[in-house]
Design a protein around this motif. Sequence first.
Motif, PDB file in Angstrom:
ATOM      1  N   ALA A 383       0.866  -1.191   0.000  1.00  0.00           N
ATOM      2  CA  ALA A 383       0.000   0.000   0.000  1.00  0.00           C
ATOM      3  C   ALA A 383       0.896   1.232   0.000  1.00  0.00           C
ATOM      4  CB  ALA A 383      -0.911   0.000   1.221  1.00  0.00           C
ATOM      5  N   HIS A 569      -5.047  -0.098   5.488  1.00  0.00           N
ATOM      6  CA  HIS A 569      -4.348  -0.955   4.520  1.00  0.00           C
ATOM      7  C   HIS A 569      -4.272  -2.408   4.986  1.00  0.00           C
ATOM      8  CE1 HIS A 569      -0.805  -0.362   7.165  1.00  0.00           C
ATOM      9  NE2 HIS A 569      -1.072   0.919   7.103  1.00  0.00           N
ATOM     10  N   PHE A 572      -7.094  -4.480   3.770  1.00  0.00           N
ATOM     11  CA  PHE A 572      -6.914  -4.859   2.367  1.00  0.00           C
ATOM     12  C   PHE A 572      -6.020  -6.084   2.265  1.00  0.00           C
ATOM     13  CE2 PHE A 572      -4.032  -4.397  -1.358  1.00  0.00           C
ATOM     14  CZ  PHE A 572      -4.937  -4.757  -2.347  1.00  0.00           C
ATOM     15  N   SER A 576      -7.972  -9.653   1.410  1.00  0.00           N
ATOM     16  CA  SER A 576      -7.625 -10.119   0.064  1.00  0.00           C
ATOM     17  C   SER A 576      -6.996 -11.503   0.133  1.00  0.00           C
ATOM     18  CB  SER A 576      -6.658  -9.135  -0.603  1.00  0.00           C
ATOM     19  OG  SER A 576      -7.266  -7.889  -0.832  1.00  0.00           O
ATOM     20  N   GLY A 679     -12.784   5.686   1.405  1.00  0.00           N
ATOM     21  CA  GLY A 679     -11.954   4.515   1.124  1.00  0.00           C
ATOM     22  C   GLY A 679     -11.850   4.199  -0.348  1.00  0.00           C
ATOM     23  N   ALA A 683      -8.718   3.640  -2.709  1.00  0.00           N
ATOM     24  CA  ALA A 683      -8.582   2.341  -3.369  1.00  0.00           C
ATOM     25  C   ALA A 683      -8.403   2.465  -4.871  1.00  0.00           C
ATOM     26  CB  ALA A 683      -9.804   1.476  -3.062  1.00  0.00           C
ATOM     27  N   ALA A 737     -11.709  -1.456   0.093  1.00  0.00           N
ATOM     28  CA  ALA A 737     -10.665  -1.806  -0.887  1.00  0.00           C
ATOM     29  C   ALA A 737     -10.610  -3.312  -1.140  1.00  0.00           C
ATOM     30  CB  ALA A 737      -9.307  -1.273  -0.439  1.00  0.00           C
ATOM     31  N   LEU A 755      -2.234  -1.370  -3.888  1.00  0.00           N
ATOM     32  CA  LEU A 755      -3.099  -0.193  -3.946  1.00  0.00           C
ATOM     33  C   LEU A 755      -2.323   0.961  -4.563  1.00  0.00           C
ATOM     34  CD1 LEU A 755      -4.807  -0.399  -0.435  1.00  0.00           C
ATOM     35  CD2 LEU A 755      -5.857  -0.908  -2.643  1.00  0.00           C
ATOM     36  N   PRO A 756      -2.987   1.834  -5.338  1.00  0.00           N
ATOM     37  CA  PRO A 756      -4.387   1.760  -5.748  1.00  0.00           C
ATOM     38  C   PRO A 756      -4.629   0.638  -6.753  1.00  0.00           C
ATOM     39  CG  PRO A 756      -3.310   3.572  -6.859  1.00  0.00           C
ATOM     40  CD  PRO A 756      -2.317   3.042  -5.880  1.00  0.00           C
ATOM     41  N   LEU A 757      -5.881   0.233  -6.883  1.00  0.00           N
ATOM     42  CA  LEU A 757      -6.251  -0.892  -7.734  1.00  0.00           C
ATOM     43  C   LEU A 757      -6.266  -0.456  -9.190  1.00  0.00           C
ATOM     44  CD1 LEU A 757      -9.224  -2.184  -5.554  1.00  0.00           C
ATOM     45  CD2 LEU A 757      -6.863  -3.058  -5.577  1.00  0.00           C
TER      46      LEU A 757
END
Length: 760
Positions: A383, A569, A572, A576, A679, A683, A737, A755-757
């Motif tokens: 992140a 973060h 995330f 994930s 957020g 993200a 995220a 991140l970012p996606l």
Amino acid sequence: MAGEKNTSRRRFLLGGLGLGVAGVGALVLGWGVLPPRQRLHGSAPLPLQDGAVALNGWLAIGTDGTVTLAMPRSEMGQGVHTALPMLVAEELDVPLSSVKLIQAPMDKIFGNVAMLKDSLPFHPDDQGRLKALAQWTVAKAARELGVVVTGGSSSVKDGWGPMREAGASARAMLVGAAAALWQVPAAQCRTENGAVLHPDGRRASYASLAQHAAGVDPGTPVLKSPKDFKLIGQPAPRRDTPSKVNGSARFGIDARPPGMLYAALHLPPRLGDTLAAFDAAPILAMPGVKKVVDLTPHLPQRGTSVTSCAAVVADTWWRAKQAAAALPTQWRAGPQANLSSAGVYAEFARLLDSEAGHAYHASGEVESKAVQGLRSVKAEYRAPFLAHAAMEPVNCTAQVKDGKVMLWVSTQAPGIAVDVAAKVAGVDAKDVTIEVLLLGGGFGRRLEVDMIAQAVAIALQCGGAPVQLVWTREQDTRHDMYRPAALARFAARLDEHGRIASWDNKSVSASITHQFLQRNFGLPGAGPDKTTAEGEFDMPYEIANQRIAHVIADSAVPVGYWRSVGHSHNAFFKESFIDELAHAAGQDGVAFRRAMLVKHPRHLAVLDAAVARAGSPPPSHAHGVALHQSFGSIVAQVAQVSVENGEIRVQRVVCAIDCGIAVNPNIIAQQMESAVLFGLSAALGGEITFQEGKVEQSNFHDYPVLRMGQTPEVETVIIASAEHPEGVGEPGTPPIAPAVANAVFSLTGKRLRSLPLRLG
């Protein structure tokens, strides 16, 4: 001086707290056996007018029946100037509309106890004497510190006890006064709508009883049972909405004391550069310019984004800004001249390779013989640094005159602001007066007091005139105290049934707490910092063998508290990877999570509620799920995602939350919507990068926030609960995220681990 003694005591206590659990033992010695400091009666009278009578340190009754409530928390859009008065109005039995707010004085009863208590690095499932002792001791220390601060989603949680007690105590005094006047037992009286009533029909308004009530002993306050609540739990309109709609609301940037001058900064081009020289002569010749000031001697030299700079004072801010930009300067390169984002991540990787880190939570054996032969899944996530990007620019208005300091500022930390202003001006803290105005967004940026030190230092040079300092958007973006960048590695093993047999997680980032204590209190950073690993070590999933550790990296980049802090973060990373494991096990992500929440029915209920409300995604869309607990509240989100022309589009978000008793459901829904959009901005586009010591972003064109056309529909499901209220302002940010990333994987098969996606 008294102020110096108080500051020394505060530094000692904060130093102990900064050591985490290890510091608790030191704090117990000497004063830990004393009873906790009460929070009902202050050491100074409330600043009242028009004959109002104070019944305790929090509230007073006016001659017209108006309830004046001392408000110790800053309103930055989170709704505390509505939710907190609801607590008092409920116990006092008055209409919410009859409660008016005044700024609370700098008194220890208004200190934020819950925020510090929550800083302890215990797992939510931990039980036992150590946790109980640590929480009790830190709560005591927080009462002694009396730090008036707004943050950590703690306002309602902290006010739930003392503000209700203030209302209940005042109510008992008013009932006692009426009973004495009527010569009847107090038990025969009841209260309703700002009055005491007797069964025989007699009625006395609070206004008529206030003077008599002031001398009544209330005894131990008796709080209402939740079954008797009439206001708490009901949707009430925001009290600050009308003034924000009609333009009468006053934010920090709206301060206009008579004779005010304006100041603008000339900041270093790179992080850590120091001002070697400047030529004031051509600037002083410009129209309206009054002063050119070197601020370097007044600024902290560690842990902050600005250690050296100059300021220009003029009769308008535009003139000050133009003159500051034109100031001829020479800068001396600092140690961060070669800083780059690539270098930061390379150092993170080296630390993860070489350091074991501090284990915040461990159970079982992650490398036992029983798990070594099982299927292994590994992943690495990262992140970036993030700016706060609040809509109201950083600003502070200060006046130094006749040995006194006056501040007009939108701040989350008025107690710290007063201390730093006193230090810069060379006066006692009691000689500093502060007016806390509305905040046009805070998100943690206004926990910092750098702008206050700068404004006071400028005002010292302006002959008693008030001076308003305003940063530009570019300065705010390039000289923030950023959300830390982070790198995390996971290694898990799945058994033959597709269940997680072991979970090993190690991450690395800078410590916000270490830097914050250094730059604001002059304390060295030491020991573990919960904020670095929160959201990883405190997960609810029932995994027998797990180890969660973190390595603190020394950071050349100044870091600060950002909405939801480490959870922002770490959620995330964790959620994930949970989805990766579910896929590797050939299982649905929701069913995979449900199987690990057998002993966590509240988490399971939140997850099920979000999934049920979300239903099934339409064609060409996919759902992604994330479940996360932060600041005491449990949130599950389902993100409905599509991909259009290579861009990720979030169409709908269902957000379920269990935050304990829902004081005001309207505000909870608003905060979930706000947190989701905040957020999502991070993200999908938030990223601060460094090259040769410079921040590469400058404004919303290259540090984008979500536009209206990108905003999804957000539905909030509030789980009914009788538990103590928990945080609301931040818990909605962490799950969004990973929910989006998991939906993207379901839709495209691409696993986004940074991140970012981005799909490209």
